[in-house]
Motif scaffolding. Structure first.
Motif, short mmCIF file in Angstrom:
data_model
loop_
_atom_site.label_atom_id
_atom_site.label_comp_id
_atom_site.label_asym_id
_atom_site.label_seq_id
_atom_site.Cartn_x
_atom_site.Cartn_y
_atom_site.Cartn_z
N GLY A 49 -6.12 -9.76 10.22
CA GLY A 49 -6.60 -8.44 10.64
C GLY A 49 -5.90 -7.32 9.90
N VAL A 50 -6.66 -6.30 9.55
CA VAL A 50 -6.13 -5.13 8.85
C VAL A 50 -6.63 -3.88 9.56
N LEU A 51 -5.73 -2.98 9.88
CA LEU A 51 -6.07 -1.69 10.44
C LEU A 51 -5.71 -0.65 9.40
N VAL A 52 -6.61 0.28 9.11
CA VAL A 52 -6.40 1.26 8.05
C VAL A 52 -6.44 2.67 8.64
N ARG A 53 -5.52 3.50 8.17
CA ARG A 53 -5.49 4.91 8.54
C ARG A 53 -5.25 5.76 7.29
N THR A 54 -5.78 6.97 7.30
CA THR A 54 -5.48 7.92 6.24
C THR A 54 -4.09 8.50 6.52
N ALA A 55 -3.54 9.18 5.53
CA ALA A 55 -2.24 9.84 5.71
C ALA A 55 -2.32 10.85 6.85
N ALA A 56 -3.42 11.62 6.90
CA ALA A 56 -3.57 12.63 7.96
C ALA A 56 -3.67 11.98 9.34
N GLU A 57 -4.38 10.86 9.42
CA GLU A 57 -4.50 10.16 10.71
C GLU A 57 -3.14 9.63 11.17
N MET A 58 -2.36 9.09 10.25
CA MET A 58 -1.05 8.56 10.63
C MET A 58 -0.14 9.69 11.10
N THR A 59 -0.21 10.81 10.43
CA THR A 59 0.57 11.98 10.86
C THR A 59 0.15 12.41 12.26
N ALA A 60 -1.16 12.39 12.52
CA ALA A 60 -1.67 12.78 13.84
C ALA A 60 -1.22 11.80 14.92
N VAL A 61 -1.14 10.51 14.59
CA VAL A 61 -0.66 9.53 15.57
C VAL A 61 0.76 9.90 16.01
N GLY A 62 1.59 10.26 15.06
CA GLY A 62 2.95 10.68 15.40
C GLY A 62 2.98 11.98 16.17
N SER A 63 2.19 12.95 15.75
CA SER A 63 2.16 14.26 16.41
C SER A 63 1.61 14.19 17.83
N MET A 89 -8.99 10.75 -4.83
CA MET A 89 -8.27 9.60 -4.26
C MET A 89 -7.66 10.01 -2.92
N SER A 90 -7.75 9.08 -1.99
CA SER A 90 -7.17 9.31 -0.66
C SER A 90 -5.95 8.42 -0.47
N ALA A 91 -4.99 8.93 0.29
CA ALA A 91 -3.81 8.13 0.65
C ALA A 91 -4.13 7.36 1.92
N TYR A 92 -3.87 6.05 1.88
CA TYR A 92 -4.13 5.19 3.03
C TYR A 92 -2.88 4.42 3.41
N ILE A 93 -2.86 4.02 4.67
CA ILE A 93 -1.85 3.11 5.18
C ILE A 93 -2.61 1.93 5.75
N ALA A 94 -2.29 0.72 5.29
CA ALA A 94 -2.88 -0.50 5.85
C ALA A 94 -1.81 -1.21 6.66
N LEU A 95 -2.18 -1.60 7.86
CA LEU A 95 -1.29 -2.29 8.78
C LEU A 95 -1.86 -3.68 9.00
N LEU A 96 -1.12 -4.69 8.59
CA LEU A 96 -1.59 -6.06 8.75
C LEU A 96 -1.18 -6.57 10.11
N ARG A 97 -2.06 -7.36 10.71
CA ARG A 97 -1.82 -7.89 12.05
C ARG A 97 -1.19 -9.27 11.95
N ALA A 98 -0.12 -9.49 12.74
CA ALA A 98 0.53 -10.80 12.87
C ALA A 98 1.04 -11.35 11.54
N VAL A 99 1.69 -10.49 10.77
CA VAL A 99 2.28 -10.91 9.50
C VAL A 99 3.80 -10.85 9.62
N ASN A 100 4.45 -11.95 9.28
CA ASN A 100 5.91 -12.06 9.27
C ASN A 100 6.53 -11.71 10.63
N VAL A 101 5.81 -12.04 11.69
CA VAL A 101 6.31 -11.81 13.04
C VAL A 101 6.45 -13.15 13.74
N GLY A 102 7.63 -13.46 14.23
CA GLY A 102 7.85 -14.71 14.95
C GLY A 102 7.57 -15.95 14.13
#
Length: 170
Positions: free
Chosen positions: A73-87, A1-14
């Motif tokens: 719209g949904v953008l998906v990243r793995t845990a490692a990818e999200m960590t790399a975005v921050g780094s 199993m992989s850890a994922y982060i899903a980011l929804l586009r234009a949800v609960n904004v404005g």
């Protein structure tokens, strides 16, 4: 199993795209995702899945369209990818609430930054599958338009760090 982060586009904004996070969590669980956790009410969800990233994206987009009656719209990243975005944040010395990563489905075009409009004091840099933006005067008053980011979704670096932490803990 992989850890994922899903980011929804234009949800609960404005006031658009209302989706209670309890509904999003339930939807993810119905799709078979495990250890589902949401973070703030702007469409962030962390979970475990045996599916590939494209399979996760497709399943979630299909379920969200059925729920909302229109594509979400949904953008998906793995845990490692999200960590790399921050780094890899090129503005790491700047306040996290004034620096964002705009997540994209694929690598930004080499000319993505040259097409930006209304850029005043904002600074932009390309990432792997994101565009980084620093808003020294805050994002709320900025008139910056980035055509290459039209189908992306932005998260400030404080949120990126929290999501990476949550995903790493799964």
């Amino acid at each position: 199993m992989s850890a994922y982060i899903a980011l929804l586009r234009a949800v609960n904004v404005g006031g658009t795209g209302k989706l209670p996070m309890t509904d999003l969590k339930a939807m993810c669980e119905e799709l078979g995702f495990k250890s589902v956790k949401t973070y703030i009410a702007s469409g962030n969800v962390v979970f475990l899945s045996a599916k590939s990233e494209p399979q996760v994206k497709k399943a979630l987009e299909k379920a969200l369209e059925a729920y909302a009656g229109k594509p979400v719209g949904v953008l998906v990243r793995t845990a490692a990818e999200m960590t790399a975005v921050g780094s890899n944040n090129p503005f790491s010395e700047m306040p996290g609430n004034k620096t964002v990563a705009i997540f994209l489905d694929g690598p930004p075009a080499a000319n993505a930054l040259s097409t930006a409009k209304n850029q005043v004091s904002e600074e932009l840099r390309l990432g792997t599958r994101e565009i980084y933006a620093y808003y020294p005067d805050g994002q709320g008053t900025s008139k910056l338009q980035i055509p290459a980011a039209k189908t992306g979704t932005a998260r400030n670096m404080n949120t990126v760090a929290k999501l990476a932490e949550m995903a790493a803990a799964l």
